[in-house]
Scaffold this motif. Structure first.
Motif, PDB file in Angstrom:
ATOM      1  N   LYS A   1       0.822  -1.200   0.000  1.00 53.08           N
ATOM      2  CA  LYS A   1       0.000   0.000   0.000  1.00 53.08           C
ATOM      3  C   LYS A   1       0.862   1.259   0.000  1.00 53.08           C
ATOM      4  O   LYS A   1       0.554   2.236  -0.702  1.00 53.08           O
ATOM      5  N   ILE A   2       1.954   1.224   0.779  1.00 53.86           N
ATOM      6  CA  ILE A   2       2.860   2.372   0.835  1.00 53.86           C
ATOM      7  C   ILE A   2       3.474   2.639  -0.533  1.00 53.86           C
ATOM      8  O   ILE A   2       3.543   3.780  -0.999  1.00 53.86           O
ATOM      9  N   VAL A   3       3.921   1.546  -1.194  1.00 55.35           N
ATOM     10  CA  VAL A   3       4.524   1.690  -2.523  1.00 55.35           C
ATOM     11  C   VAL A   3       3.497   2.257  -3.500  1.00 55.35           C
ATOM     12  O   VAL A   3       3.804   3.148  -4.307  1.00 55.35           O
ATOM     13  N   GLN A   4       2.263   1.747  -3.422  1.00 55.63           N
ATOM     14  CA  GLN A   4       1.207   2.227  -4.310  1.00 55.63           C
ATOM     15  C   GLN A   4       0.936   3.713  -4.075  1.00 55.63           C
ATOM     16  O   GLN A   4       0.803   4.491  -5.029  1.00 55.63           O
ATOM     17  N   LEU A   5       0.847   4.111  -2.798  1.00 53.61           N
ATOM     18  CA  LEU A   5       0.582   5.510  -2.482  1.00 53.61           C
ATOM     19  C   LEU A   5       1.744   6.402  -2.919  1.00 53.61           C
ATOM     20  O   LEU A   5       1.536   7.524  -3.389  1.00 53.61           O
ATOM     21  N   GLN A   6       2.982   5.892  -2.766  1.00 51.18           N
ATOM     22  CA  GLN A   6       4.145   6.672  -3.201  1.00 51.18           C
ATOM     23  C   GLN A   6       4.123   6.871  -4.716  1.00 51.18           C
ATOM     24  O   GLN A   6       4.444   7.960  -5.206  1.00 51.18           O
ATOM     25  N   ASN A   7       3.739   5.811  -5.443  1.00 45.79           N
ATOM     26  CA  ASN A   7       3.635   5.933  -6.903  1.00 45.79           C
ATOM     27  C   ASN A   7       2.547   6.926  -7.303  1.00 45.79           C
ATOM     28  O   ASN A   7       2.720   7.725  -8.229  1.00 45.79           O
ATOM     29  N   ASP A   8       1.405   6.845  -6.593  1.00 42.41           N
ATOM     30  CA  ASP A   8       0.313   7.787  -6.874  1.00 42.41           C
ATOM     31  C   ASP A   8       0.757   9.225  -6.592  1.00 42.41           C
ATOM     32  O   ASP A   8       0.434  10.148  -7.350  1.00 42.41           O
ATOM     33  N   LEU A   9       1.495   9.394  -5.482  1.00 41.55           N
ATOM     34  CA  LEU A   9       1.977  10.725  -5.116  1.00 41.55           C
ATOM     35  C   LEU A   9       2.942  11.260  -6.169  1.00 41.55           C
ATOM     36  O   LEU A   9       2.879  12.433  -6.554  1.00 41.55           O
ATOM     37  N   LEU A  10       3.831  10.377  -6.647  1.00 39.98           N
ATOM     38  CA  LEU A  10       4.794  10.783  -7.669  1.00 39.98           C
ATOM     39  C   LEU A  10       4.075  11.170  -8.958  1.00 39.98           C
ATOM     40  O   LEU A  10       4.418  12.171  -9.596  1.00 39.98           O
ATOM     41  N   GLU A  11       3.055  10.363  -9.336  1.00 39.22           N
ATOM     42  CA  GLU A  11       2.303  10.656 -10.559  1.00 39.22           C
ATOM     43  C   GLU A  11       1.577  11.998 -10.442  1.00 39.22           C
ATOM     44  O   GLU A  11       1.590  12.803 -11.382  1.00 39.22           O
ATOM     45  N   CYS A  12       0.960  12.237  -9.280  1.00 40.88           N
ATOM     46  CA  CYS A  12       0.260  13.501  -9.066  1.00 40.88           C
ATOM     47  C   CYS A  12       1.237  14.684  -9.076  1.00 40.88           C
ATOM     48  O   CYS A  12       0.933  15.747  -9.603  1.00 40.88           O
ATOM     49  N   SER A  13       2.413  14.460  -8.500  1.00 33.90           N
ATOM     50  CA  SER A  13       3.416  15.515  -8.464  1.00 33.90           C
ATOM     51  C   SER A  13       3.883  15.861  -9.879  1.00 33.90           C
ATOM     52  O   SER A  13       4.056  17.037 -10.227  1.00 33.90           O
TER      53      SER A  13
ATOM     54  N   LYS B   1       2.137  15.407 -12.662  1.00 30.97           N
ATOM     55  CA  LYS B   1       1.045  16.094 -13.340  1.00 30.97           C
ATOM     56  C   LYS B   1       0.973  17.553 -12.913  1.00 30.97           C
ATOM     57  O   LYS B   1       0.722  18.447 -13.723  1.00 30.97           O
ATOM     58  N   LYS B   2       1.199  17.781 -11.609  1.00 33.96           N
ATOM     59  CA  LYS B   2       1.173  19.144 -11.103  1.00 33.96           C
ATOM     60  C   LYS B   2       2.264  19.983 -11.763  1.00 33.96           C
ATOM     61  O   LYS B   2       2.031  21.123 -12.200  1.00 33.96           O
ATOM     62  N   ASN B   3       3.478  19.409 -11.865  1.00 36.07           N
ATOM     63  CA  ASN B   3       4.595  20.141 -12.483  1.00 36.07           C
ATOM     64  C   ASN B   3       4.297  20.447 -13.953  1.00 36.07           C
ATOM     65  O   ASN B   3       4.625  21.524 -14.449  1.00 36.07           O
ATOM     66  N   GLN B   4       3.665  19.472 -14.638  1.00 38.06           N
ATOM     67  CA  GLN B   4       3.324  19.686 -16.042  1.00 38.06           C
ATOM     68  C   GLN B   4       2.304  20.814 -16.191  1.00 38.06           C
ATOM     69  O   GLN B   4       2.417  21.656 -17.092  1.00 38.06           O
ATOM     70  N   LEU B   5       1.303  20.827 -15.295  1.00 38.85           N
ATOM     71  CA  LEU B   5       0.282  21.870 -15.356  1.00 38.85           C
ATOM     72  C   LEU B   5       0.873  23.248 -15.052  1.00 38.85           C
ATOM     73  O   LEU B   5       0.522  24.244 -15.691  1.00 38.85           O
ATOM     74  N   VAL B   6       1.776  23.294 -14.056  1.00 37.10           N
ATOM     75  CA  VAL B   6       2.433  24.559 -13.721  1.00 37.10           C
ATOM     76  C   VAL B   6       3.222  25.066 -14.916  1.00 37.10           C
ATOM     77  O   VAL B   6       3.198  26.264 -15.247  1.00 37.10           O
ATOM     78  N   GLU B   7       3.933  24.136 -15.599  1.00 41.68           N
ATOM     79  CA  GLU B   7       4.723  24.519 -16.771  1.00 41.68           C
ATOM     80  C   GLU B   7       3.818  25.018 -17.900  1.00 41.68           C
ATOM     81  O   GLU B   7       4.132  26.011 -18.572  1.00 41.68           O
ATOM     82  N   MET B   8       2.668  24.332 -18.096  1.00 42.32           N
ATOM     83  CA  MET B   8       1.727  24.755 -19.137  1.00 42.32           C
ATOM     84  C   MET B   8       1.176  26.151 -18.835  1.00 42.32           C
ATOM     85  O   MET B   8       1.042  26.984 -19.744  1.00 42.32           O
TER      86      MET B   8
END
Length: 210
Positions: free
Chosen positions: A90-102, A104-111
């Motif tokens: 579960k921790i690994v899954q949440l870390q992956n989700d957090l990384l993916e969200c991070s 996406k956030k960086n991409q949106l900020v750049e856009m």
């Protein structure tokens, strides 16, 4: 006179009951039938035995407790090591989700930053926007003025002619249907046409449109 009201003891939540049942498995490190779990839950964890089956099934559904049918009996078991593995996954899954969200956030900020480029406020930009607004007003005024002369527009005239033909055809079709109905009534009831016209308010001079 002061009356002291004894506060009611707050019952356990569903999650607390699940945790208490898991403690039975972790503490005893053995396999049990449902009757045994109900007995331990009632005596040691103060959980109503009538709801134990439902809670155990929820733990099985969440893969926190294993179950296996042996013969005609179903046995349940769970060990702390399994819970640890589930938490790690579960921790690994949440870390992956957090990384993916991070990401996406960086991409949106750049856009957003890229979209802002060239749109900074300036005197030149303000002058252009004022010119555009003024031109839009002129265009709208010209469109309104043009509407006054649309009767002279060849396309408008052609469209109106086509619509008039459609209306004329529709009127003639209904006229023909009416004549057919009158003819049928005359034959069916042996009635004069003038009587039918009077009865249904049909004009005597009704005819097709040429």
């Amino acid at each position: 006179m002061i009356t002291f009201v004894k506060s009611r003891k707050k019952g356990m939540t569903q999650d607390e009951k699940r945790g208490k049942l898991l403690e039975i498995f972790y503490e005893k490190k053995d396999c049990f039938q449902l009757k045994e779990i109900e007995k331990f839950a009632s005596k040691e964890k103060k959980i109503n035995s009538q709801i134990v089956k439902e809670i155990v099934q929820s733990l099985v559904d969440d893969d926190l407790v294993n179950s296996e049918k042996i013969g005609s009996s179903i046995y349940y078991w769970a060990f702390p090591s399994k819970a640890g593995q589930i938490r790690k996954v579960k921790i690994v899954q949440l870390q992956n989700d957090l990384l993916e969200c991070s990401n996406k956030k960086n991409q949106l900020v750049e856009m957003i930053e890229n979209c802002k480029k060239g749109k900074e406020e300036s005197d030149e930009k303000n002058d252009i926007m004022k010119t555009i607004s003024a031109n839009e007003i002129i265009v709208n005024d010209l469109k309104q003025e043009l509407l006054k002369y649309k009767d002279c527009d060849p396309k408008y005239i052609k469209d109106m002619q086509e619509k008039n033909l459609e209306i004329k055809d529709a009127v003639n079709i209904w006229t023909d249907n009416l004549f057919s109905s009158v003819s049928w009534l005359k034959r069916k009831f042996n009635v004069e046409e003038s009587i039918i016209n009077t009865q249904f308010n049909i004009p005597e001079n009704l005819d097709y449109i040429e």
